[in-house]
Design a protein around this motif. Structure first.
Motif, PDB file in Angstrom:
ATOM      1  N   ALA A  69       0.820  -1.213   0.000  1.00 24.03           N
ATOM      2  CA  ALA A  69       0.000   0.000   0.000  1.00 24.03           C
ATOM      3  C   ALA A  69       0.856   1.266   0.000  1.00 24.03           C
ATOM      4  CB  ALA A  69      -0.919  -0.001   1.215  1.00 24.03           C
ATOM      5  N   ILE A  70       1.958   1.225   0.713  1.00 24.82           N
ATOM      6  CA  ILE A  70       2.745   2.443   0.898  1.00 24.82           C
ATOM      7  C   ILE A  70       4.176   2.190   0.481  1.00 24.82           C
ATOM      8  CG2 ILE A  70       3.447   4.207   2.515  1.00 24.82           C
ATOM      9  CD1 ILE A  70       1.298   3.203   4.401  1.00 24.82           C
ATOM     10  N   GLN A  81      -1.245   8.152   4.607  1.00 24.19           N
ATOM     11  CA  GLN A  81      -0.298   7.642   3.616  1.00 24.19           C
ATOM     12  C   GLN A  81      -0.757   6.308   3.016  1.00 24.19           C
ATOM     13  OE1 GLN A  81       3.611   7.373   5.366  1.00 24.19           O
ATOM     14  NE2 GLN A  81       4.597   7.587   3.368  1.00 24.19           N
ATOM     15  N   CYS A  82      -1.496   5.550   3.780  1.00 23.62           N
ATOM     16  CA  CYS A  82      -1.927   4.229   3.303  1.00 23.62           C
ATOM     17  C   CYS A  82      -3.075   4.341   2.309  1.00 23.62           C
ATOM     18  CB  CYS A  82      -2.343   3.342   4.471  1.00 23.62           C
ATOM     19  SG  CYS A  82      -3.828   3.910   5.313  1.00 23.62           S
ATOM     20  N   GLY A  83      -3.611   5.550   2.129  1.00 26.14           N
ATOM     21  CA  GLY A  83      -4.695   5.733   1.184  1.00 26.14           C
ATOM     22  C   GLY A  83      -6.050   5.884   1.864  1.00 26.14           C
ATOM     23  N   MET A 113       5.360  -9.091   9.202  1.00 25.27           N
ATOM     24  CA  MET A 113       5.818  -8.265   8.113  1.00 25.27           C
ATOM     25  C   MET A 113       7.334  -8.276   7.983  1.00 25.27           C
ATOM     26  SD  MET A 113       5.012  -4.322   7.637  1.00 25.27           S
ATOM     27  CE  MET A 113       6.669  -3.818   8.044  1.00 25.27           C
ATOM     28  N   ASN A 140       7.452   0.891  -0.061  1.00 21.15           N
ATOM     29  CA  ASN A 140       7.982  -0.427   0.262  1.00 21.15           C
ATOM     30  C   ASN A 140       7.359  -1.013   1.525  1.00 21.15           C
ATOM     31  OD1 ASN A 140       9.127   1.208   2.105  1.00 21.15           O
ATOM     32  ND2 ASN A 140      11.240   0.503   1.801  1.00 21.15           N
ATOM     33  N   MET A 141       6.230  -0.482   1.933  1.00 18.57           N
ATOM     34  CA  MET A 141       5.583  -0.977   3.143  1.00 18.57           C
ATOM     35  C   MET A 141       4.501  -1.977   2.763  1.00 18.57           C
ATOM     36  SD  MET A 141       3.224   1.205   5.714  1.00 18.57           S
ATOM     37  CE  MET A 141       4.455   2.478   5.913  1.00 18.57           C
ATOM     38  N   PRO A 142       4.625  -3.206   3.197  1.00 21.44           N
ATOM     39  CA  PRO A 142       3.601  -4.197   2.843  1.00 21.44           C
ATOM     40  C   PRO A 142       2.256  -3.806   3.423  1.00 21.44           C
ATOM     41  CG  PRO A 142       5.520  -5.234   3.797  1.00 21.44           C
ATOM     42  CD  PRO A 142       5.656  -3.771   4.036  1.00 21.44           C
ATOM     43  N   SER A 143       1.221  -4.306   2.789  1.00 16.63           N
ATOM     44  CA  SER A 143      -0.110  -3.923   3.229  1.00 16.63           C
ATOM     45  C   SER A 143      -0.566  -4.698   4.462  1.00 16.63           C
ATOM     46  CB  SER A 143      -1.103  -4.139   2.087  1.00 16.63           C
ATOM     47  OG  SER A 143      -0.928  -5.437   1.571  1.00 16.63           O
ATOM     48  N   VAL A 144       0.150  -5.765   4.775  1.00 13.47           N
ATOM     49  CA  VAL A 144      -0.229  -6.554   5.944  1.00 13.47           C
ATOM     50  C   VAL A 144       0.104  -5.758   7.200  1.00 13.47           C
ATOM     51  CG1 VAL A 144       0.077  -8.704   7.176  1.00 13.47           C
ATOM     52  CG2 VAL A 144       0.417  -8.631   4.703  1.00 13.47           C
ATOM     53  N   ILE A 151      -3.602   1.780   9.066  1.00 12.23           N
ATOM     54  CA  ILE A 151      -2.155   1.850   9.281  1.00 12.23           C
ATOM     55  C   ILE A 151      -1.723   3.309   9.274  1.00 12.23           C
ATOM     56  CG2 ILE A 151       0.110   1.286   8.317  1.00 12.23           C
ATOM     57  CD1 ILE A 151      -1.131  -1.010   6.830  1.00 12.23           C
ATOM     58  N   ARG A 179       3.469  -0.077  15.531  1.00 14.53           N
ATOM     59  CA  ARG A 179       3.646  -0.360  14.112  1.00 14.53           C
ATOM     60  C   ARG A 179       4.200   0.866  13.378  1.00 14.53           C
ATOM     61  NH1 ARG A 179       5.369  -4.849  12.439  1.00 14.53           N
ATOM     62  NH2 ARG A 179       3.882  -6.281  11.512  1.00 14.53           N
ATOM     63  N   TYR A 203       7.700   0.918  11.221  1.00 12.12           N
ATOM     64  CA  TYR A 203       7.807   1.347   9.831  1.00 12.12           C
ATOM     65  C   TYR A 203       8.882   2.417   9.639  1.00 12.12           C
ATOM     66  CZ  TYR A 203       3.308  -0.818   8.633  1.00 12.12           C
ATOM     67  OH  TYR A 203       2.295  -1.695   8.398  1.00 12.12           O
TER      68      TYR A 203
END
Lengths: 386, 386
Positions: A243-244, B15-17, A255, A246-250, B115, B283, B287
């Protein structure tokens, strides 16, 4: 037969005043006892270790935890030495512990297993040595909690230990280590499957709590450098859409690679270790404070000791830091005993004692060969020393 | 009114949309904004901190977490500066977070809260500054996760930050810190009262899991020296009769003082902190890796920045060790920005930033006074500087 063990009907009187009977001690041996019975090495395992030092673990199928140290031609050379490794009292691999029956009862000890101490653990090992007809051990070797047993052997039975090698250990459990153990215990107690310690009656185990305990403990076994080198901030399945950037959406999945690794550590551990044993043994570690038993003077238990010591620490070990080994070495020096001290440069933390560390191997081999010469050992032949 | 807050109907695009709306930001202020609006200091709180920097906490009744640093005549002098401290986005003290309602719904976000990242947390703070009519902040100050916000402010909004003070922090969350956060999360998930994050619907909270998480985290805030000095191996109620010498007969009770202390930390924490907020914010920390957003080059986000930096670390901090501050300082130096770096000698670990450390106070006061001079601040009068 999964376990090689002795079962002593007379049992063992514990320091707390209670008694366990029979006393079972499961153990493995490697090499051959010399006719003079003078080449025996006792290896004391750490908190979650067991007797499978150098052969395949019957449950996990993995190689022995010290297979790189113990064997023919290895630093603890089974062509030359007779190596014995017992499962500790309070453990869960065949020795008497929370999974054993109460005396004359069908009931398991479970959480009622009596308080044990490092002295009790060693007293059980002494009974095994008596049974095997071994008066004096050529050497007693152990790392971490194994080192606490080495120090207890040397202080309680100095005439039965020719050479002692306490590795990555301390003469007392520090406040920080008590704190980590306490969090482990609380994690177990928080698990609904704990059932106040009677989980076996409910045909379950507190796997989540014990898993969390193991995950946390595992962090303390590694250095920050080791974790960074091994995992850094690497992300699992980084190729999947995210989603972001290089940040996985999980969000709550595993992760980062380090998370996945820790979860794996937690989930495999609970299959081979008993929660009540974990509680029992961590408590024995927390109680450990040799000096406290001698009015705070750590020189007293070693004064006049014939044992020669080789104290070993690892520079990046923050669970049992070098400062604690130095504290021990100073006391041994003041006691006037023969002691060498080596700090191995390593960036792999407490776990370094289990890993390929050439300086560590050289130190072990050198000290054991020198001690064997002093002991006048000939069985297997010093000439064979590699 | 428990919270002083703004509620922005337009909400915030994350940022995640996803989008949160309205955007609530709860905050406290101290001192007076100058007519030129040039004396504002933003304080960014740490993981479990909140906006009550310098006044009594409404729930715990305790003094503000930085009451010794922020106030009239103190290093962050409210006779001179206008201090603002908002509760972070994702938090649980009045700002939008898992305890807030979903847009146009009676339902709470709970574990569905989107997130969030350090950028989102700072973007929410920017909206607060806009609302207060503060264009450029005289300074942005924060320790630990607060320092991550400081660095994010300085990289995302360089023209709005005259002076940045990142304290006991890092430009990236390390593998070890991710690992500790992961154990915290697993402890929460292991609690049956977690209910897959929907605990509010069951009118409960995962108090045991969150308590274990806090206990573990608390160990990482202290140094081994601090734990030893504070508690050592001291035993509670040592005057009570004991089964084994100085060993109390209680096995699983809080035998050692350090255990009792940690349990207290755990049990008080769960009364003031929400588990989903803990998950959400840890989290966001995990990140955080500023360089990764610039192809691994930490100099890029700061190149040409007008902000002056004072980076501060504490020698015994092992959660955010000095090496991580040095890594940041090297990048800032390569970026050509104005940066000072001070490592405060302290044996109290990460928590030192909350404690009486005269060198730390002197550094803060000195840097702020110097920066105020450079900024040409007159409100409150440099002549008043103590």
């Amino acid at each position: 037969m999964v376990y090689q063990k002795i079962s002593l009907q007379e049992g063992l009187d514990l320091q707390c005043g209670e008694r366990v009977a029979p006393l079972d001690i499961a153990y493995q041996t490697y090499g051959t006892l010399s006719p003079a019975r003078d080449n025996a090495i006792l290896i004391c395992h750490a908190l979650t270790g067991d007797q499978y030092v150098a052969d395949t673990h019957p449950f996990t199928g993995k190689p022995g935890w010290w297979a790189r140290m113990v064997g023919p031609g290895l630093p603890i050379d089974t062509d030359r030495f007779f190596v014995i490794c017992p499962n500790v009292l309070g453990g869960c691999m065949g020795s008497t512990g929370p999974l054993s029956h109460k005396p004359d009862s069908d009931e398991l000890w479970g959480r009622d297993f009596p308080i044990i101490t490092m002295h009790d653990i060693v007293a059980a090992q002494v009974k095994l040595m008596d049974h095997l007809g071994i008066g004096r051990l050529f050497s007693v070797i152990g790392a971490s909690m194994g080192g606490m047993q080495v120090l207890t052997w040397a202080s309680d039975y100095p005439d039965r230990v020719f050479a002692a090698i306490p590795i990555a250990t301390s003469a007392f459990q520090s406040a920080q280590n008590i704190a980590f153990n306490e969090v482990s215990r609380q994690a177990i107690f928080a698990d609904p499957d704990w059932h106040d310690g009677n989980y076996r009656q409910f045909d379950t185990i507190p796997a989540r709590g014990l898993g969390v305990a193991r995950m946390m403990a595992h962090i303390t076994y590694l250095s920050e450098e080791a974790l960074t080198r091994k995992f850094g901030r690497r992300v699992r399945n980084a190729s999947q859409p995210s989603a972001i950037g290089n940040m996985p959406s999980v969000f709550f999945g595993d992760m980062f690679e380090v998370e996945s690794y820790l979860r794996h550590q937690g989930s495999t551990f609970v299959k081979r270790f008993d929660a009540n044993a974990y509680l029992s043994i961590t408590r024995a570690m927390d109680y450990f404070d040799l000096a406290a038993e001698y009015d705070g003077d750590l020189t007293i238990p070693f004064k006049g000791s014939p044992t020669r010591f080789c104290v070993i620490s690892f520079s990046s070990d923050w669970l049992f830091p070098t400062s604690q080994s130095r504290h021990l070495v100073r006391a041994l020096n003041r006691s006037g005993v023969n002691v060498s001290f080596v700090e191995i440069e390593s960036d792999r933390g407490h776990d370094a004692f289990l890993l390929e560390e050439p300086d560590f191997d050289r130190t072990m081999r050198g000290f054991l060969n020198g001690a064997a010469e002093h002991a006048g050992l000939t069985q297997g032949g010093i000439a064979h020393a590699r």
